[in-house]
Design an enzyme around this catalytic site. Structure first.
Site, PDB file in Angstrom:
ATOM      1  CG  ASP A  64       5.955  28.785 -36.434  1.00  0.00           C
ATOM      2  OD1 ASP A  64       6.654  29.566 -37.105  1.00  0.00           O
ATOM      3  OD2 ASP A  64       5.515  27.723 -36.906  1.00  0.00           O
ATOM      4  CG  ASN A 133       4.903  16.386 -38.451  1.00  0.00           C
ATOM      5  OD1 ASN A 133       4.618  17.418 -39.073  1.00  0.00           O
ATOM      6  ND2 ASN A 133       5.274  16.398 -37.188  1.00  0.00           N
ATOM      7  CG  HIS A 135       4.471  20.701 -38.487  1.00  0.00           C
ATOM      8  ND1 HIS A 135       5.654  20.221 -37.981  1.00  0.00           N
ATOM      9  CD2 HIS A 135       4.831  21.587 -39.435  1.00  0.00           C
ATOM     10  CE1 HIS A 135       6.671  20.800 -38.609  1.00  0.00           C
ATOM     11  NE2 HIS A 135       6.198  21.640 -39.487  1.00  0.00           N
ATOM     12  CD  GLU A 140       5.304  18.899 -34.427  1.00  0.00           C
ATOM     13  OE1 GLU A 140       4.897  18.733 -35.591  1.00  0.00           O
ATOM     14  OE2 GLU A 140       6.518  18.851 -34.139  1.00  0.00           O
TER      15      GLU A 140
HETATM   16  C1  F6R Z   1       7.430  27.589 -40.139  1.00  0.00           C
HETATM   17  C2  F6R Z   1       6.379  26.629 -39.800  1.00  0.00           C
HETATM   18  C3  F6R Z   1       6.374  25.233 -40.304  1.00  0.00           C
HETATM   19  C4  F6R Z   1       6.912  25.087 -41.720  1.00  0.00           C
HETATM   20  C5  F6R Z   1       6.970  23.616 -42.118  1.00  0.00           C
HETATM   21  C6  F6R Z   1       7.569  23.424 -43.498  1.00  0.00           C
HETATM   22  O1  F6R Z   1       7.159  28.859 -39.588  1.00  0.00           O
HETATM   23  O2  F6R Z   1       5.497  26.968 -39.084  1.00  0.00           O
HETATM   24  O3  F6R Z   1       5.065  24.730 -40.262  1.00  0.00           O
HETATM   25  O4  F6R Z   1       6.108  25.811 -42.601  1.00  0.00           O
HETATM   26  O5  F6R Z   1       7.730  22.909 -41.200  1.00  0.00           O
HETATM   27  O6  F6R Z   1       8.906  23.785 -43.449  1.00  0.00           O
HETATM   28  P1  F6R Z   1       9.774  23.882 -44.772  1.00  0.00           P
HETATM   29  O7  F6R Z   1       9.195  25.004 -45.565  1.00  0.00           O
HETATM   30  O8  F6R Z   1      11.154  24.188 -44.292  1.00  0.00           O
HETATM   31  O9  F6R Z   1       9.639  22.570 -45.459  1.00  0.00           O
END
Ligand code: F6R
Length: 254
Positions: A64, A133, A135, A140
């Protein structure tokens, strides 16, 4: 059934993840690797940097990107992945295809991205984190379980998650691989560490498969490894069972 691997702490989790990625590179040097950003895989990328030559033939995609961010802008995931990994390992820049958050037409960029993943024969190994959450990528809660790469609107909680400890995203929008796109990767490696992830890890692994917890879709993947530390595993109801299965893995068929 997903394979759940529980390691003592984030360091051991990253060591194990590094071993799994390098094993995939050894099996198929020209493999297509999907990279996640965020704090969780940093330890993994730090370790992969030591295997300088392992990625000479690899192809890279990213999960992403933030809307409005070009490859060199300070907040871009593209830049983060370069700094955390690519700048330190041998690779062919022509084999790097990351989403362009600064594309004029985000829909067209998303469609082109899907075609490029398709044209190289798909992603062999997708590295993933999970949001507080639930995702997966930036799909989301409420995202279609069959979604493709597309622009998405972030939730306020995700904006808050990404704004902790510094400057957060400048836009509400992102480009993200869809859940359907992620599920087409041949293998998934999901990482989670820390107590704050314990509840969502439990729901992802042991709860119902639902768009309310997009990461729960990984339960449907035939080759998924969920690699967590003890803190993130602390709410798993079948924690002892998952450990038992992993400890006895190699005895099957012996
Ligand atoms: C990042 C992404 C998100 C993260 C998720 C966890 O490219 O797609 O899904 O993997 O928000 O983020 P961290 O690792 O910072 O807790």
């Amino acid at each position: 059934m997903p394979e759940i691997i529980i390691k003592r702490d984030p360091e051991e989790m990253s060591d194990e993840a590094c071993g799994l990625v390098l094993a995939a590179a050894a099996r198929k040097p020209a493999f297509a690797l999907g990279l996640a950003t965020g704090s969780t895989p940093r330890g993994l990328y730090e370790r992969l940097r030591r295997a300088k030559g392992a990625f000479a033939k690899a192809r890279f995609f990213n999960l992403d990107e933030l809307h409005g961010e070009g490859p060199d802008s300070a907040l871009s995931f593209h830049r983060a992945l370069r700094e955390q990994l690519l700048d330190h390992v041998d690779h062919d820049p022509g084999n790097v295809r990351f989403l362009r958050g600064d594309a004029d037409d985000l829909e067209a960029e998303a469609e082109a991205y899907e075609r490029e993943i398709w044209s190289v024969g798909g992603i062999d190994l997708q590295i993933l984190g999970v949001g507080l959450n639930g995702h997966l990528g930036f799909n989301e809660p409420g995202s279609s379980l069959g979604s493709r790469t597309r622009p998405k609107t972030l939730e306020a909680t995700t904006l808050a998650q990404y704004s902790r400890g510094g400057q957060g995203p400048r836009s509400l929008f992102v480009l993200t691989m869809g859940l359907g796109t992620i599920m087409e990767a041949r293998r998934l490696l999901v990482l989670a560490s820390g107590e704050e992830k314990a509840e969502i890890v439990q729901r992802m692994v042991e709860g119902p498969v639902t768009a309310e917890v997009p990461a729960s879709i990984v339960q449907m993947h035939p080759r998924v490894q969920i690699l967590v530390d003890e803190a993130a595993a602390s709410r798993l109801k079948r924690r002892d069972y998952w450990k038992w299965v992993y400890a006895n893995k190699w005895r099957v068929g012996q």
